[in-house]
Design a protein around this motif. Sequence first.
Motif, short mmCIF file in Angstrom:
data_model
loop_
_atom_site.label_atom_id
_atom_site.label_comp_id
_atom_site.label_asym_id
_atom_site.label_seq_id
_atom_site.Cartn_x
_atom_site.Cartn_y
_atom_site.Cartn_z
N ALA A 145 0.82 -1.21 0.00
CA ALA A 145 0.00 0.00 0.00
C ALA A 145 0.85 1.26 0.00
N SER A 146 2.01 1.20 0.65
CA SER A 146 2.88 2.38 0.71
C SER A 146 3.47 2.73 -0.64
N MET A 147 3.45 1.81 -1.57
CA MET A 147 4.03 2.06 -2.89
C MET A 147 2.97 2.43 -3.93
N LEU A 148 1.71 2.45 -3.52
CA LEU A 148 0.65 2.78 -4.46
C LEU A 148 0.47 4.29 -4.59
N GLY A 149 -0.19 4.70 -5.66
CA GLY A 149 -0.44 6.12 -5.90
C GLY A 149 -1.52 6.29 -6.94
N LYS A 150 -1.61 7.48 -7.51
CA LYS A 150 -2.62 7.77 -8.52
C LYS A 150 -2.43 6.86 -9.73
N GLY A 151 -3.54 6.40 -10.26
CA GLY A 151 -3.49 5.51 -11.41
C GLY A 151 -3.44 4.04 -11.03
N GLN A 152 -3.22 3.75 -9.72
CA GLN A 152 -3.20 2.38 -9.24
C GLN A 152 -4.61 2.01 -8.72
N VAL A 153 -4.97 0.75 -8.86
CA VAL A 153 -6.27 0.27 -8.38
C VAL A 153 -6.04 -0.89 -7.41
#
Length: 363
Positions: free
Chosen positions: A286-294
Motif C-alpha cells: 500500500a505504501s508504494m501505491l499512488g494515482k493511477g493504481q487500483v
Amino acid sequence: MDIVYQLVNGVSGLPAQESRLARFFLDNFAQIPEATIEELAAKAGVSPATLQHFSRSIGCSDINDFIGQVRRQQQENRHALPAAPMLGDAAWVDPSTLQKLAKNAGVGSEILARFSHSIGRESSDDILGQIRQRLHDFSQQESRVAQMILDDVSFAASATIDQLATAAGVSPATITRFARAAGCDDIRDLRMKLAQASTPVAGGDMPGPWRETLNHIQQSLNTQLCELSPAAVERATSQIKQAKGLHIFSASTADAPFANLLQYRLLTLGYPANVCLDSALMGITASMLGKGQVLVVFAATQPGSALIAAVHQARWAGAEIVVIGGAEEDALSHQQNISLPLNDPRYGALLVIDLLCDGIERK
C-alpha cells in the motif's frame, strides 16, 4: 362468412401468437359480443392493435367487423354456447391452477409448466412469451431484433449489445429501445431474463438434493444481481481497465481463492495483477501505491486491522479502491470507495468476478 370456420383454420394456419388468439376466441365464443375491444385485449393478454391485425388475418375488415360476424353467426345458429368466464392465458398459468392440474394429472408442476410453454401459453412473466405477444406491435427494426432473439435465445442471453446489433442488422441504439419496448429496464435486464428463460426446467427425475442446491444457487444469484449497482460495476470495470497497476488484497483465507481467481481472469484478458494475502506485506504494498493504481479488496469476512490500515493508506496515497463485500458501515466503507456488496460470499463473489471481467472484455 363462417367465422367459426375461419377461427378453426386460424388455429393451424396462422403464426403462433395469432393461433393462440384463435383458440382463445373459440374457447370463449359466446362471450365475444358482450365484451369491449379493451376487455377482449386484456382477457387475451394482447394489445388492441394485435386484435386488429388478427381480425384482418382471418378476413375481417377490423375488430368491430369480427365482433359483428360473431354476433350474426350466433343469431343464425339460434343458440349460444354456455356462458363461462373467459379463461385467457392468465388462468392457464395461474399458480393455483397449475398446482390443481398437476395434482389431477399426477405430474410435477415443472412438467406442466413446460407443457404449457410447448403449446404456446407462456406465463406473463416469461420474457419470450411477452416478445411473442408483442411481435406485431414492434417497429420494423425492433421486430428484426425480436425474431433474432427467438431464433437463438442462448446467444441473445450472453451476447454483447454490439453482437446483438450485428446479428439483427440494426444499431446498438435499437437494441436499447427494444429492451425497453419488451418491458425490461435496460439491455442488462433483458439479458438476465433471457438467461432465465433459456435455462431448461429441472426434470422431475432430478434428485431432491440436487434440485434444492440448484434452487438455492438461482435464488442467491438473483438476490446478488438485485443488490449490485450497475453504475458501481461499470465504474469498477473502467477503473480496472485504465489502471497503471492492479493489486488484489484478501481479508481472510476464505476470500483468497476468489482473489486468485480474479488475478487469473484478469491475466487472461491482458491485465496482470498482484495478489497479496499476507497482512504484513499489505502495508508495504500500500505504501508504494499512488494515482493511477487500483486496489481490489475481497472482504466478505471481517477485515483485520492490518488490511484496514493498508486500505486507508492506499486511498490517502491516491489509489482507487474497489471493495468486494463488506458491510455498509464497516471499517472499509468510504464514500470514495467503489463498493460491490455480496449477499453470498461464494456464488456472489463468482458472479461479481464474472461481471467485472465480462465488462472489461466488452469495452
